[in-house]
Scaffold this active site. Structure first.
Site, PDB file in Angstrom:
ATOM      1  N   ARG A 113       0.844  -1.208   0.000  1.00 35.91           N
ATOM      2  CA  ARG A 113       0.000   0.000   0.000  1.00 35.91           C
ATOM      3  C   ARG A 113       0.875   1.252   0.000  1.00 35.91           C
ATOM      4  O   ARG A 113       0.541   2.261  -0.615  1.00 35.91           O
ATOM      5  CB  ARG A 113      -0.913  -0.032   1.233  1.00 35.91           C
ATOM      6  N   ARG A 116     -10.371   2.952  -0.749  1.00 33.86           N
ATOM      7  CA  ARG A 116      -9.074   2.446  -0.322  1.00 33.86           C
ATOM      8  C   ARG A 116      -8.493   3.420   0.695  1.00 33.86           C
ATOM      9  O   ARG A 116      -8.577   4.631   0.510  1.00 33.86           O
ATOM     10  CB  ARG A 116      -8.150   2.342  -1.530  1.00 33.86           C
ATOM     11  N   LEU A 118      -5.726   5.518   2.398  1.00 34.35           N
ATOM     12  CA  LEU A 118      -4.454   6.103   1.983  1.00 34.35           C
ATOM     13  C   LEU A 118      -3.383   5.786   3.021  1.00 34.35           C
ATOM     14  O   LEU A 118      -3.651   5.829   4.229  1.00 34.35           O
ATOM     15  CB  LEU A 118      -4.581   7.613   1.833  1.00 34.35           C
ATOM     16  N   HIS A 146     -18.783  10.867   3.648  1.00 36.41           N
ATOM     17  CA  HIS A 146     -19.140   9.583   4.244  1.00 36.41           C
ATOM     18  C   HIS A 146     -20.649   9.537   4.442  1.00 36.41           C
ATOM     19  O   HIS A 146     -21.228  10.495   4.951  1.00 36.41           O
ATOM     20  CB  HIS A 146     -18.427   9.380   5.582  1.00 36.41           C
ATOM     21  N   ASP A 171      -7.740  11.697   8.104  1.00 34.24           N
ATOM     22  CA  ASP A 171      -6.585  11.455   8.969  1.00 34.24           C
ATOM     23  C   ASP A 171      -6.179   9.988   8.814  1.00 34.24           C
ATOM     24  O   ASP A 171      -6.634   9.322   7.885  1.00 34.24           O
ATOM     25  CB  ASP A 171      -6.876  11.861  10.420  1.00 34.24           C
ATOM     26  N   GLY A 188      -6.975   7.485  10.623  1.00 34.42           N
ATOM     27  CA  GLY A 188      -7.988   6.529  11.056  1.00 34.42           C
ATOM     28  C   GLY A 188      -8.983   6.239   9.941  1.00 34.42           C
ATOM     29  O   GLY A 188      -8.825   6.671   8.804  1.00 34.42           O
ATOM     30  N   ASP A 241     -12.429   7.175   8.903  1.00 39.21           N
ATOM     31  CA  ASP A 241     -13.514   8.150   9.093  1.00 39.21           C
ATOM     32  C   ASP A 241     -13.478   8.793  10.475  1.00 39.21           C
ATOM     33  O   ASP A 241     -14.515   9.011  11.108  1.00 39.21           O
ATOM     34  CB  ASP A 241     -14.882   7.487   8.826  1.00 39.21           C
TER      35      ASP A 241
END
Length: 196
Positions: free
Chosen positions: A64, A90, A92, A108, A140, A142, A144
């Site tokens: 990744r 996906r 990041l 979202h 960030d 995490g 969502d």
């Protein structure tokens, strides 16, 4: 004029709405490039609006992080003021988030922090929630969990399916996204764009 790059994975329905908004002379932002992690159907919207596109296929990289490094390199070609994840399915890598946040936003289909993750609509129904919503956040590291820039509630109706509920959330999600981009562009919403 705020410049925006958009990253997608699928049909690009939110992208389409953004491209239509940006076509208006009074909209203070323009899309400079659209990227995808696969040969996404939504790239056709960009081509229709004569917006350059790029694809960084995830499966061509061993990790990744390697994929993210190439994605970051492609984004830097366009030097956008803002990067919008519009159905990019996906996560990041942290290095990409660090390079672009807080100039990296996502939509979202839930009223965060409720129902984060890839199945927010399904999870709201499974939980028996009477309402869910739509959110626009800063990305960030995490899932969502970034700062919320805008959100709005959407009622869950008797007999709703994942499809019918998502169809009612999408217009709210799109309106919030357009409004956030407009507010960032006019300076009403300050993301303090640090250059890296």
């Amino acid at each position: 004029m705020l410049t925006v790059a958009v990253l997608i994975s699928g049909t690009g329905s939110n992208l389409r709405v953004l491209l239509e908004a940006a076509r208006s002379t009074d909209f203070p932002a323009r899309v400079v490039a659209v990227g995808a992690d696969r040969e996404a159907e939504g790239l056709a919207h960009a081509e229709e609006f004569a917006i350059p596109t790029f694809v960084v296929p995830y499966e061509r990289f061993d990790t990744r992080e390697q994929w993210g490094a190439e994605l970051d390199e492609q984004l830097r070609v366009w030097q956008p003021d803002l990067v919008v994840l519009s159905g990019l399915m996906r996560l990041l890598p942290p290095d990409v988030v660090a390079a672009w946040a807080p100039r990296l936003i996502n939509t979202h289909p839930a009223y965060l922090p409720e129902f984060p993750g890839a199945h927010g609509v399904r999870d709201a129904l499974a939980a028996g929630a009477s309402e869910t919503g739509a959110s626009v956040i800063v990305v960030d590291d995490g899932v969502d969990t970034g700062p919320i820039l805008a959100q709005e509630r959407v009622a869950v109706l008797p007999g709703d399916t994942e499809h019918t509920l998502h169809d009612r959330i999408k217009p709210v999600e799109r309106r919030l996204l357009i409004d956030v981009i407009r507010r960032v562009a006019t300076g009403e919403l300050d993301l303090s764009f640090p250059r890296t």
